[in-house]
Scaffold this active site. Structure first.
Site, PDB file in Angstrom:
ATOM      1  N   ASP A   8       0.864  -1.181   0.000  1.00 30.87           N
ATOM      2  CA  ASP A   8       0.000   0.000   0.000  1.00 30.87           C
ATOM      3  C   ASP A   8       0.905   1.237   0.000  1.00 30.87           C
ATOM      4  OD1 ASP A   8       0.908   0.318   2.592  1.00 30.87           O
ATOM      5  OD2 ASP A   8      -1.083   0.343   3.525  1.00 30.87           O
ATOM      6  N   CYS A  65       3.474  -2.745   4.060  1.00 31.44           N
ATOM      7  CA  CYS A  65       2.588  -1.637   4.425  1.00 31.44           C
ATOM      8  C   CYS A  65       3.323  -0.817   5.470  1.00 31.44           C
ATOM      9  CB  CYS A  65       1.216  -2.134   4.890  1.00 31.44           C
ATOM     10  SG  CYS A  65       1.192  -3.120   6.388  1.00 31.44           S
ATOM     11  N   THR A  67       3.296  -0.976   8.767  1.00 31.56           N
ATOM     12  CA  THR A  67       3.829  -1.817   9.858  1.00 31.56           C
ATOM     13  C   THR A  67       4.071  -3.267   9.460  1.00 31.56           C
ATOM     14  OG1 THR A  67       1.570  -2.349  10.502  1.00 31.56           O
ATOM     15  CG2 THR A  67       2.607  -0.460  11.618  1.00 31.56           C
ATOM     16  N   HIS A  98      10.814 -23.243  10.108  1.00 31.04           N
ATOM     17  CA  HIS A  98       9.859 -23.954  10.969  1.00 31.04           C
ATOM     18  C   HIS A  98       8.405 -23.786  10.543  1.00 31.04           C
ATOM     19  CE1 HIS A  98      12.638 -24.387  14.755  1.00 31.04           C
ATOM     20  NE2 HIS A  98      13.174 -24.871  13.647  1.00 31.04           N
ATOM     21  N   HIS A 133       8.231 -30.260  12.080  1.00 31.59           N
ATOM     22  CA  HIS A 133       7.530 -29.003  11.786  1.00 31.59           C
ATOM     23  C   HIS A 133       6.391 -29.196  10.784  1.00 31.59           C
ATOM     24  CE1 HIS A 133      10.527 -27.075  14.149  1.00 31.59           C
ATOM     25  NE2 HIS A 133      11.479 -27.592  13.404  1.00 31.59           N
TER      26      HIS A 133
HETATM   27  C1  RB5 Z   1      -1.719   3.057   6.295  1.00 34.08           C
HETATM   28  O1  RB5 Z   1      -1.735   4.323   6.869  1.00 34.08           O
HETATM   29  C2  RB5 Z   1      -1.340   2.012   7.339  1.00 34.08           C
HETATM   30  O2  RB5 Z   1      -2.388   1.846   8.234  1.00 34.08           O
HETATM   31  C3  RB5 Z   1      -0.979   0.703   6.669  1.00 34.08           C
HETATM   32  O3  RB5 Z   1       0.062   0.912   5.789  1.00 34.08           O
HETATM   33  C4  RB5 Z   1      -0.525  -0.426   7.564  1.00 34.08           C
HETATM   34  O4  RB5 Z   1       0.468   0.008   8.434  1.00 34.08           O
HETATM   35  C5  RB5 Z   1      -1.572  -1.176   8.225  1.00 34.08           C
HETATM   36  O5  RB5 Z   1      -1.328  -2.154   8.952  1.00 34.08           O
END
Ligand code: RB5
Length: 146
Positions: A8, A65, A67, A98, A133
């Site tokens: 994203d 993304c 995070t 694993h 595993h």
């Molecule tokens: C977008 O702002 C953010 O929420 C997305 O990239 C991601 O981190 C979601 O888990």
């Protein structure tokens, strides 16, 4: 191997690093977007990339993304996908060895491009160990039938 990269707007800053490392390692790369910083919804791109793995058009997906969390939550809803959200190399290695992960998720707001490249290298070069595993991974897959 063939890799598909999905991201994203929050993950876009790591796309070049992932592509560069995969190509350096001799892998094929397909990118399914997004390709601009305009706000989009990460589940759409998790679906788009993981569908390629399900359809055997790619061996692995790498999802980026902000995070890595939203991408991994989305990807793990898809039958047949085992997604690992990773921000260091040890977990990247074990996710393959694993857990037989077929999807690697990282956050561009969490790690920088050099750590990202190290993670990709470790993920791409580690094989599933099988053995004890295998049974555990099969149990993960059984949960999909609940
Ligand atoms: C977008 O702002 C953010 O929420 C997305 O990239 C991601 O981190 C979601 O888990």
């Amino acid at each position: 191997m063939k890799y598909v990269i999905g991201n994203d707007h929050g993950g876009i800053d790591l796309v070049d690093a992932v592509e560069e490392k995969l190509k350096e390692l001799g892998h094929q790369v397909e990118k399914v977007g997004t390709f601009s910083k305009e706000s989009v919804d990460y589940p759409d791109f998790a679906k788009k990339a993981c569908q390629k793995v399900i359809d055997k058009e790619a061996d692995f997906a790498i999802l980026l993304c902000g995070t890595g969390v939203g991408m991994s939550l989305s990807a793990n809803k898809i039958k047949g996908i085992r997604a690992a959200c990773v921000s260091e190399t040890y977990s990247a290695k074990m996710s393959r060895a694993h857990n037989n992960a077929n999807c690697l998720c990282m956050g561009a707001r969490v790690i920088g491009s050099e750590v990202c490249k190290d993670i990709v290298e470790v993920f791409a070069s580690t094989k599933f160990e099988g053995g004890r595993h295998e049974k555990r991974v099969n149990k993960i897959m059984d949960i999909e039938e609940m």
